[in-house]
Design an enzyme around this catalytic site. Structure first.
Site, PDB file in Angstrom:
ATOM      1  N   ASP A   5       0.941  -1.135  -0.123  1.00  0.00           N
ATOM      2  CA  ASP A   5      -0.012   0.023  -0.139  1.00  0.00           C
ATOM      3  C   ASP A   5       0.807   1.096   0.089  1.00  0.00           C
ATOM      4  O   ASP A   5       1.978   0.967   0.378  1.00  0.00           O
ATOM      5  CB  ASP A   5      -0.679  -0.153   1.533  1.00  0.00           C
ATOM      6  CG  ASP A   5      -1.479   1.261   1.564  1.00  0.00           C
ATOM      7  OD1 ASP A   5      -2.405   1.704   1.081  1.00  0.00           O
ATOM      8  OD2 ASP A   5      -1.265   2.080   2.551  1.00  0.00           O
TER       9      ASP A   5
ATOM     10  N   ASP B 287       0.155   5.175   0.855  1.00  0.00           N
ATOM     11  CA  ASP B 287       0.036   6.276   1.883  1.00  0.00           C
ATOM     12  C   ASP B 287      -0.054   5.271   3.305  1.00  0.00           C
ATOM     13  O   ASP B 287      -0.809   4.414   3.489  1.00  0.00           O
ATOM     14  CB  ASP B 287      -0.930   7.271   1.622  1.00  0.00           C
ATOM     15  CG  ASP B 287      -0.983   8.597   2.284  1.00  0.00           C
ATOM     16  OD1 ASP B 287      -0.166   9.200   1.819  1.00  0.00           O
ATOM     17  OD2 ASP B 287      -1.543   8.693   3.491  1.00  0.00           O
TER      18      ASP B 287
HETATM   19  N1  PLP Z   1      -7.487   8.501  -1.951  1.00  0.00           N
HETATM   20  C1  PLP Z   1      -7.020   9.752  -1.703  1.00  0.00           C
HETATM   21  C2  PLP Z   1      -7.564  10.774  -2.173  1.00  0.00           C
HETATM   22  C3  PLP Z   1      -6.067   9.762  -0.663  1.00  0.00           C
HETATM   23  O1  PLP Z   1      -5.686  11.085  -0.331  1.00  0.00           O
HETATM   24  C4  PLP Z   1      -5.332   8.684  -0.115  1.00  0.00           C
HETATM   25  C5  PLP Z   1      -4.071   8.751   0.861  1.00  0.00           C
HETATM   26  O2  PLP Z   1      -3.648   9.774   0.975  1.00  0.00           O
HETATM   27  C6  PLP Z   1      -5.858   7.539  -0.445  1.00  0.00           C
HETATM   28  C7  PLP Z   1      -6.888   7.364  -1.222  1.00  0.00           C
HETATM   29  C8  PLP Z   1      -5.091   6.082   0.200  1.00  0.00           C
HETATM   30  O3  PLP Z   1      -4.092   5.715  -0.623  1.00  0.00           O
HETATM   31  P1  PLP Z   1      -3.477   4.313  -0.196  1.00  0.00           P
HETATM   32  O4  PLP Z   1      -4.257   3.260  -0.703  1.00  0.00           O
HETATM   33  O5  PLP Z   1      -2.070   4.409  -0.854  1.00  0.00           O
HETATM   34  O6  PLP Z   1      -3.215   4.349   1.235  1.00  0.00           O
HETATM   35 CA    CA Z   2      -2.566   3.499   3.072  1.00  0.00          CA
END
Ligand code: PLP
Ligand code: CA
Length: 304
Positions: free
Chosen positions: A27, A29
């Site tokens: 993943d 973020d």
């Molecule tokens: N969607 C948006 C708009 C976001 O800002 C984030 C995280 O910052 C995510 C989804 C989640 O991302 P990930 O699946 O990489 O944690």
């Molecule tokens: Ca995440």
């Protein structure tokens, strides 16, 4: 009896796990970066796994950017060997779904950011290109009849008019209803939150009485994209690393992968243990197999 899963591992236990797996799904973020800042040690971990010849993939529900922007972001933050083929974002996978699975005959109405439109263009999936006049309303706007899918993602320009139009398109039972992801919210600095696309999808579900097909995590489709594009991606050889139990750990378990929670993001050990105590079956599994404080804990395992 101890709790199911939630095994906090360190040192040689991490080394054995890394040696046992050929494929790593990260993943983004909360695992490898926070917004524009790499998590300390993460670039080194990712670069080393790639150098060792492991299959490394990124599975992100963030639909706002096209993959080519992610390639630049990886580079900028010190992940120097990542290429576009390793990145599976919810906007890219949505475009693949529309092209290869739904084979949609007609246009897509998009609620979302440029990342979605860009990936649809790349995949040759036609979408409705329009800019609403300031005085346009659902009473006076034109509604094209060739819309055969509504795709909802994160949209910081979301309007009532977009919601109203999408609701009208979805009155047609042959019009597909897709969402890039169903994330409820995302953490920002200083305790603020960013509402996720799940909120927008929910609004449309209420208006239409329909349920969206979710493309991103925890749905299995991202893994199907990976295994159709890379040979030999056996679930038993994969480790899914994430920071949110309800998306990442459930995704891993839905796809038959072992899962690891890293504590640099949203979910904490207490919540994982709570799921472990309360889960009755393996059907909806939010419990990670393994837990680490940060993926930087992998680094000592690379030293001999
Ligand atoms: N969607 C948006 C708009 C976001 O800002 C984030 C995280 O910052 C995510 C989804 C989640 O991302 P990930 O699946 O990489 O944690
Ligand atoms: Ca995440």
């Amino acid at each position: 009896i101890g709790l199911k899963g939630c095994r906090k591992i360190r040192g040689s236990q991490i080394r054995h796990l890394l040696e046992a797996k050929d494929f790593f799904l990260f993943d983004c973020d909360g695992v490898i970066w926070h917004g524009e800042k790499a998590i300390t040690g993460a670039p080194n971990v990712v670069n080393t796994l790639i150098k060792q010849g492991k299959g490394v993939f990124f599975v992100t529900n963030n639909s706002t950017r096209p993959r080519e922007n992610y390639v630049h972001k990886f580079c900028r933050l010190g992940f120097t060997n990542v290429n576009q083929e390793q990145i599976f974002s919810s906007s890219y996978c949505s475009a693949i779904y529309l092209r290869d699975v739904a084979k949609v005959q007609g246009k897509v109405f998009v609620i979302g950011c440029e990342g979605i439109r860009n990936e649809l263009r790349e995949a040759n999936v036609p979408y409705l290109e329009e800019v609403d006049e300031p005085d346009a309303t659902i009473y006076n706007c034109a509604l094209p009849t060739d819309v055969k899918a509504v795709l909802v993602g994160h949209d910081d320009q979301f309007t009532f008019l977009k919601l109203a139009k999408a609701s009208c398109f979805l009155k047609d039972p042959d019009c597909l209803f897709l969402a890039t992801d169903n994330d409820p919210w995302h953490p920002l600095k200083d305790g603020r939150i960013l509402p996720g696309s799940g909120c927008l999808t929910a609004a449309l579900e209420v208006a239409t009485g329909r349920k969206a097909t979710i493309i991103g995590k925890p749905s299995r489709f991202m893994f199907e994209c990976i295994s159709s594009q890379f040979t030999g991606v056996d679930p038993a050889q994969c480790l899914m690393v994430g920071d949110r139990l309800e998306t990442d750990m459930l995704f891993g378990s839905n796809c038959g992968l072992e899962t690891m929670l890293t504590l640099t993001g949203i979910s904490q050990m207490e919540e994982a243990e709570e799921y472990s105590r309360s889960e009755q079956s393996n059907e909806q599994c939010f419990v990670p197999d393994y837990v680490v404080d940060t993926i930087a804990d992998f680094l000592p395992a690379f030293e001999e």
